[in-house]
Design an enzyme around this catalytic site. Structure first.
Site, PDB file in Angstrom:
ATOM      1  N   ALA A 157       2.547   8.050  10.571  1.00  0.00           N
ATOM      2  CA  ALA A 157       1.082   7.987  10.635  1.00  0.00           C
ATOM      3  C   ALA A 157       0.511   9.080  11.522  1.00  0.00           C
ATOM      4  CB  ALA A 157       0.673   6.622  11.178  1.00  0.00           C
ATOM      5  N   GLU A 179      13.050   2.100  19.895  1.00  0.00           N
ATOM      6  CA  GLU A 179      12.273   3.346  20.010  1.00  0.00           C
ATOM      7  C   GLU A 179      11.802   3.493  21.437  1.00  0.00           C
ATOM      8  OE1 GLU A 179       9.248   3.631  16.994  1.00  0.00           O
ATOM      9  OE2 GLU A 179      10.641   3.182  15.395  1.00  0.00           O
ATOM     10  N   ARG A 235       0.826  -1.213   0.000  1.00  0.00           N
ATOM     11  CA  ARG A 235       0.000   0.000   0.000  1.00  0.00           C
ATOM     12  C   ARG A 235       0.857   1.260   0.000  1.00  0.00           C
ATOM     13  NH1 ARG A 235      -2.777  -3.690   3.356  1.00  0.00           N
ATOM     14  NH2 ARG A 235      -1.063  -3.270   4.778  1.00  0.00           N
ATOM     15  N   ALA A 261       9.550   2.674   7.253  1.00  0.00           N
ATOM     16  CA  ALA A 261       8.814   1.412   7.456  1.00  0.00           C
ATOM     17  C   ALA A 261       9.072   0.870   8.856  1.00  0.00           C
ATOM     18  CB  ALA A 261       9.211   0.408   6.391  1.00  0.00           C
ATOM     19  N   ARG A 262      10.195   0.207   9.046  1.00  0.00           N
ATOM     20  CA  ARG A 262      10.538  -0.309  10.365  1.00  0.00           C
ATOM     21  C   ARG A 262      12.040  -0.223  10.571  1.00  0.00           C
ATOM     22  NH1 ARG A 262       6.393   0.713  11.853  1.00  0.00           N
ATOM     23  NH2 ARG A 262       4.785  -0.548  12.849  1.00  0.00           N
ATOM     24  N   HIS A 289       9.132   8.687  14.525  1.00  0.00           N
ATOM     25  CA  HIS A 289       8.044   7.782  14.113  1.00  0.00           C
ATOM     26  C   HIS A 289       6.743   8.565  13.892  1.00  0.00           C
ATOM     27  CE1 HIS A 289       6.778   3.303  14.354  1.00  0.00           C
ATOM     28  NE2 HIS A 289       5.983   3.958  13.532  1.00  0.00           N
ATOM     29  N   ASP A 314       9.410  -6.239  -5.380  1.00  0.00           N
ATOM     30  CA  ASP A 314       8.489  -6.839  -4.416  1.00  0.00           C
ATOM     31  C   ASP A 314       8.102  -8.201  -4.975  1.00  0.00           C
ATOM     32  OD1 ASP A 314       6.150  -7.682  -2.999  1.00  0.00           O
ATOM     33  OD2 ASP A 314       5.744  -5.603  -2.432  1.00  0.00           O
ATOM     34  N   ASP A 324      12.509   7.583   9.958  1.00  0.00           N
ATOM     35  CA  ASP A 324      11.359   7.844  10.830  1.00  0.00           C
ATOM     36  C   ASP A 324      11.237   6.736  11.885  1.00  0.00           C
ATOM     37  OD1 ASP A 324       8.948   9.290  11.537  1.00  0.00           O
ATOM     38  OD2 ASP A 324       7.800   7.630  10.668  1.00  0.00           O
TER      39      ASP A 324
HETATM   40  P1  NAD Z   1       1.838  -3.750   2.938  1.00  0.00           P
HETATM   41  O1  NAD Z   1       1.648  -5.064   3.596  1.00  0.00           O
HETATM   42  O2  NAD Z   1       0.742  -3.170   2.137  1.00  0.00           O
HETATM   43  O3  NAD Z   1       3.134  -3.810   2.030  1.00  0.00           O
HETATM   44  C1  NAD Z   1       4.306  -4.451   2.368  1.00  0.00           C
HETATM   45  C2  NAD Z   1       4.896  -4.991   1.081  1.00  0.00           C
HETATM   46  O4  NAD Z   1       6.186  -5.495   1.369  1.00  0.00           O
HETATM   47  C3  NAD Z   1       4.100  -6.149   0.482  1.00  0.00           C
HETATM   48  O5  NAD Z   1       3.704  -5.841  -0.835  1.00  0.00           O
HETATM   49  C4  NAD Z   1       5.066  -7.302   0.504  1.00  0.00           C
HETATM   50  O6  NAD Z   1       4.931  -8.149  -0.621  1.00  0.00           O
HETATM   51  C5  NAD Z   1       6.396  -6.595   0.501  1.00  0.00           C
HETATM   52  N1  NAD Z   1       7.499  -7.409   0.992  1.00  0.00           N
HETATM   53  C6  NAD Z   1       7.506  -8.263   2.034  1.00  0.00           C
HETATM   54  N2  NAD Z   1       8.727  -8.819   2.152  1.00  0.00           N
HETATM   55  C7  NAD Z   1       9.482  -8.292   1.170  1.00  0.00           C
HETATM   56  C8  NAD Z   1      10.836  -8.466   0.774  1.00  0.00           C
HETATM   57  N3  NAD Z   1      11.634  -9.316   1.429  1.00  0.00           N
HETATM   58  N4  NAD Z   1      11.286  -7.762  -0.265  1.00  0.00           N
HETATM   59  C9  NAD Z   1      10.474  -6.912  -0.936  1.00  0.00           C
HETATM   60  N5  NAD Z   1       9.195  -6.718  -0.623  1.00  0.00           N
HETATM   61  C10 NAD Z   1       8.697  -7.395   0.431  1.00  0.00           C
HETATM   62  O7  NAD Z   1       2.269  -2.764   4.125  1.00  0.00           O
HETATM   63  P2  NAD Z   1       2.211  -1.179   4.120  1.00  0.00           P
HETATM   64  O8  NAD Z   1       0.927  -0.727   4.710  1.00  0.00           O
HETATM   65  O9  NAD Z   1       2.625  -0.684   2.811  1.00  0.00           O
HETATM   66  O10 NAD Z   1       3.346  -0.872   5.226  1.00  0.00           O
HETATM   67  C11 NAD Z   1       4.702  -1.029   4.904  1.00  0.00           C
HETATM   68  C12 NAD Z   1       5.557  -0.812   6.143  1.00  0.00           C
HETATM   69  O11 NAD Z   1       5.361   0.492   6.662  1.00  0.00           O
HETATM   70  C13 NAD Z   1       5.266  -1.751   7.303  1.00  0.00           C
HETATM   71  O12 NAD Z   1       6.491  -2.134   7.880  1.00  0.00           O
HETATM   72  C14 NAD Z   1       4.517  -0.884   8.296  1.00  0.00           C
HETATM   73  O13 NAD Z   1       4.655  -1.331   9.595  1.00  0.00           O
HETATM   74  C15 NAD Z   1       5.205   0.440   8.081  1.00  0.00           C
HETATM   75  N6  NAD Z   1       4.447   1.615   8.491  1.00  0.00           N
HETATM   76  C16 NAD Z   1       5.113   2.625   9.097  1.00  0.00           C
HETATM   77  C17 NAD Z   1       4.441   3.770   9.486  1.00  0.00           C
HETATM   78  C18 NAD Z   1       5.152   4.880  10.180  1.00  0.00           C
HETATM   79  O14 NAD Z   1       4.551   5.542  10.996  1.00  0.00           O
HETATM   80  N7  NAD Z   1       6.393   5.134   9.891  1.00  0.00           N
HETATM   81  C19 NAD Z   1       3.073   3.875   9.225  1.00  0.00           C
HETATM   82  C20 NAD Z   1       2.409   2.834   8.576  1.00  0.00           C
HETATM   83  C21 NAD Z   1       3.119   1.704   8.196  1.00  0.00           C
HETATM   84  C1  MLT Z   2       2.055   1.575  11.817  1.00  0.00           C
HETATM   85  O1  MLT Z   2       2.604   0.485  11.760  1.00  0.00           O
HETATM   86  O2  MLT Z   2       0.849   1.730  11.593  1.00  0.00           O
HETATM   87  C2  MLT Z   2       2.862   2.781  12.105  1.00  0.00           C
HETATM   88  O3  MLT Z   2       4.128   2.476  12.520  1.00  0.00           O
HETATM   89  C3  MLT Z   2       2.175   3.843  12.868  1.00  0.00           C
HETATM   90  C4  MLT Z   2       2.027   3.618  14.345  1.00  0.00           C
HETATM   91  O4  MLT Z   2       2.858   2.975  14.950  1.00  0.00           O
HETATM   92  O5  MLT Z   2       1.045   4.064  14.909  1.00  0.00           O
END
Ligand code: NAD
Ligand code: MLT
Length: 546
Positions: free
Chosen positions: A284, A262, A151, A232-233, A281, A171, A257
């Site tokens: 979101a 953390e 996403r 991401a993480r 962080h 991906d 981020d």
């Molecule tokens: P998502 O599940 O929609 O997308 C993750 C994608 O990663 C998937 O399409 C999957 O196929 C791919 N993937 C998995 N392993 C892989 C690999 N080894 N190589 C390449 N691609 C791989 O998730 P999302 O909603 O897009 O979220 C992505 C990341 O962002 C997550 O780690 C989530 O926790 C993080 N996130 C962070 C924040 C923030 O506040 N910074 C907010 C929301 C989400």
């Molecule tokens: C998440 O995974 O949704 C983000 O890291 C945002 C949060 O931790 O609230």
């Protein structure tokens, strides 16, 4: 009344939904120590968290009241998923609510990094005017590499294309057609991204595969002057290697981020390295995203506790309230077949089970029915709270392999579930169907066709089909005041005298003496007592007080 505990800051919009929900009691507490969370969970049916609360195996162990964890957000890495599954607790998240905000944050970091926004601002705060020092780099015409095209990755790609960047992505779960539609050049390996891009952003979950995915070796092979972004993480980009590569000048800068630990230690070298831009962080953290995830988390929790609806589960098959209603009887049939087979005498332990779904049932979410069967199979043998969430894991952990096959073609019945259990000393098959939308029937036991009720106390005896035996059984049970409510007979051939089986629904449990008297009859080859729930009883994990 089900109680929902909220231990992290949740947007008021979500809290209001929970407060207004009929039949839900809300318990909002923040700043709890892990020990306090453990205690609070003993009184909770559900918990909603963000990233602040860590639900470890120690906290989840023995939480018999807790049924659902909802993560308001995407990442569930602060929840021990295996431990939750083992305890039969469903884990759900709100995957889409913060996608746009996080993608916008990743793009913000990329642009800020390119134009030195952070250092330029600090410099001005110190009374300086250093225009030459902060000359930046234009993103248009550059290549953005994206690892993880889910996403957020896709949303970042869309935005980057708007800035006239080329996007190359990796991906393993993205189809080339979808990538092409999005304007992304999809490649087959991580290195095909990392070696060609001017900017690299990662958007995968943190897994064993993605931890340290971007390490010293990969950084060394990147284009000089590359800039890295991690929204991401923490840990997908190795933090120590990053500091080294930025200090060496090969990586021009990075924007982060998220961090391995953390909150980030204020003494972290990441904060002391020029050209590394950090935010706490915040991906979101917008009013819009927080409102969306809080509302969705509240709806998901209420849907689960009140309607047994499973949305966005990460440890079981998702199922809507309407689907659950439709599946209820199939789940019950699976559960009762599991209970029935587990109570048939056997030696040498359970080895494997195969389920075959035939007819209409084959078009349903059979994975759930298999889980329900597994719950029935293990219920008798386990002290633990076995349910549709944890049963298959428990079976696997005990070396019992459960497989399923299906065919949508109708046989003699419009729906039939057949379960074969392989034990140390025998192979047992039972098949069931439903009549109308209410009545569950056992239609085959081993090779014997029949039509028996699948509820209450069952007395099953194997015998040779000779005259007078039914009268004998009736007399013995009568002598011990056991009433027979229903009787079904099954024999393989049309000829009398062959092997047969009888299933009697009886109204009370016969004494050991009565069972012995039946077993001692020369023509009886086996007697078993099977206890099933009464007709119409809800599945244990779906009962309104469960
Ligand atoms: P998502 O599940 O929609 O997308 C993750 C994608 O990663 C998937 O399409 C999957 O196929 C791919 N993937 C998995 N392993 C892989 C690999 N080894 N190589 C390449 N691609 C791989 O998730 P999302 O909603 O897009 O979220 C992505 C990341 O962002 C997550 O780690 C989530 O926790 C993080 N996130 C962070 C924040 C923030 O506040 N910074 C907010 C929301 C989400
Ligand atoms: C998440 O995974 O949704 C983000 O890291 C945002 C949060 O931790 O609230």
């Amino acid at each position: 009344m089900p109680r929902v505990l909220v231990t992290d800051k949740l947007s008021p919009a979500g809290l209001k939904i929970l407060e207004d929900a009929e039949g839900i009691e809300l318990d909002v507490r923040s700043g709890l120590s892990p020990e306090e969370v453990r205690e609070a969970l003993r009184e909770a049916d559900g918990i909603i968290i963000r990233s602040g609360t860590k639900l470890t195996a120690e906290l989840l162990e023995g939480q018999t009241r807790l049924k659902a964890i909802v993560r308001a957000g995407v990442g569930v890495d602060n929840i021990d998923r295996d431990a939750a599954t083992r305890e039969g607790i469903v884990v759900m998240n709100t995957p889409a609510g913060n996608t746009i905000s996080t993608a916008e944050h990743a793009v913000t970091l990329m642009l800020s990094l390119s134009r030195n926004i952070g250092p330029a601002h600090s410099s001005m705060q110190q009374g300086k005017w250093e225009r030459g020092k902060f000359t930046g780099s234009q993103v248009a015409g550059k290549t953005l590499g994206i690892i993880g095209l889910g996403r957020i990755g896709q949303s970042v790609a869309q935005r980057a294309l708007g800035f006239e960047m080329q996007v190359v992505g990796y991906d393993p779960f993205m189809s080339p057609e979808r990538a092409a539609d999005l304007g992304i050049k999809l490649v087959d390996t991580v290195d095909e991204v990392t070696t060609v891009c001017d900017y690299l952003t990662v958007h995968t979950p943190l897994t064993d595969e993605t931890r340290n995915l971007i390490n010293a070796e990969r950084m060394k092979n990147m284009k000089p002057g590359v800039r890295l972004i991690n929204c991401a993480r923490g840990g997908i980009i190795n933090e120590e290697d990053l500091v080294e590569a930025v200090n060496a000048g090969h990586v021009a800068g990075a924007a982060l981020d998220v961090y391995v630990n953390e909150p980030l230690d204020p003494e972290s070298p990441l904060l002391k390295t020029p050209n590394i831009l950090c935010t706490p962080h915040l991906g979101a953290s917008t009013d819009e995203a927080q409102e969306l995830v809080a509302e969705e988390a509240a709806d998901i929790m209420i849907g689960y506790l009140i309607n047994k609806e499973v949305r966005h589960a990460v440890n079981m098959v998702p199922v809507s309230g309407a689907e659950m209603e439709d599946l209820k009887l199939y789940l019950d049939l699976g559960y009762r077949l599991g209970l029935l087979l587990a109570q048939q005498g056997h030696k040498g332990g359970l080895k494997s089970a195969q389920l075959h779904y035939r007819g209409e049932v084959a078009t349903k979410k059979t994975g759930l029915i298999t889980s329900s069967f597994a719950a029935g199979l293990l219920t008798a043998a386990m002290d633990d709270n076995v349910n549709i969430v944890n049963a298959e894991m428990m079976a696997r952990e005990r070396g019992i392999e459960i497989t399923e096959s299906k065919s949508a073609e109708h046989g003699a019945f419009s729906t039939m579930i057949s379960a074969t259990l392989v034990t140390g000393d025998r192979e047992l098959t039972a098949s069931g169907t439903m009549f109308g939308h209410d009545f569950l029937r056992l239609v085959r036991l081993e090779n014997f066709p029949m039509e028996a009720y699948l509820d209450g106390m069952l007395l099953i005896y194997r015998h040779r089909d000779v005259p007078g035996l039914i009268g004998f059984i009736g007399t013995v049970l009568g002598k011990y005041s056991v009433n027979i409510a229903n009787m079904a007979l099954g024999r393989c051939s049309d000829q009398p005298g062959g092997d047969s089986v009888a299933v009697l629904n009886i109204d009370s449990e016969p004494s050991a003496e009565a069972l012995q008297e039946i077993a001692d009859h020369a023509e009886v080859t086996g007697v078993e007592l099977v206890r099933l729930p009464p007709a119409g009883a809800p599945l244990p994990w779906m009962a309104s007080d469960a």
